[in-house]
Motif scaffolding. Sequence first.
Motif: not given
Length: 340
Positions: A121, A125, A161, A164-165, A168-169
């Motif tokens: 993650e 980012t 969660a 899902n992040r 999206d990333l």
Amino acid sequence: MRPSFLFDPSKSSLFYLILFLTLAVVGLTAHEALSGEYSIVGSVASFLALFVAFQSWKSADDASRKTDQAMHQMQELVHETRQLVVSSNTVEEQIKTAVVTISDATREMYKGFQPIMCEIEAFLTEAADSEYLAIMTDSAAIGSFYARHHHPPLNQREMRALTNRIHDLLLQRARDAREFYLATLAADEVPDAVPPTRDQHGHLHYFVQGVWQQFHPESPVTEEYWNEHREQHLSTLRQIQEMFTSLSEHQEQWAAGLEPHQHLPVLPLQLFIRFNAEAKEPFRALVVFLGQYNLDRVAETRAMQSADPELVRTFISMFESLTSLDDHPGYQQLRRQFPL
């Protein structure tokens, strides 16, 4: 054993020709000495017979020699083929050993599924607006199968969660990277519109099966769980493709005819590679030591990060080779235009 001079027609041809001519001269001389009582016709006939017999012998010897040469070449070809097979198996074993060895050497860096997912993650980012982003993993639904079926069970709310992040990333990076490549194992060997039978599943199914059996060795993965994960994978690919074609910032990749999704024939490990010349550390790679060569280590997955340019370039070369991008003319043109 080599034949002697007299029994090797390729070496004794001139000798026998001189011998036959000598016999003919002797016949003619005998004819003159005996005032025609010796038949020259018989002498010439004998000479011709001997000459024809010699030529037949020479032809047979040449044919035998060529047959021996052909058999020798075939034996050499068989030997070379066996050597190539042995060499291929040796290279695969070396890759497997290297992956396991490097994984052992990174014992203290990142260990455990959830910490590694957090690093993925963070990596995605920080990879915003990258010039080059390449991801090599089993499925486009990164980490979802592990999170769902990990044993002992993980906190499903937290893991959902987190995945899902990451999802999206991944879509955001597919939009803002100049070059974006996601390489995964194939979901099945037949078109998506045709429901695959059990023996038609592709590389991803066998990988998922291997992961499942590490957690549940008593039974194979069920059709329900496989279809659920397969649909997550294909749905993510469709979203990436839509993002790439409608909202993307990578016109150069589009013009070069390079799709964002690539298929992997094999997955030695999982890679996340970023290049951004404007970043403090232009090269960055996150390596997850989990692939087809070490599925027995699912429960103690390890990972490492590196910003060493030469090491990251090595990972880029691995990615290019496994996806066959290095053979694509459009990709070669991009590398000349935008060297890494």
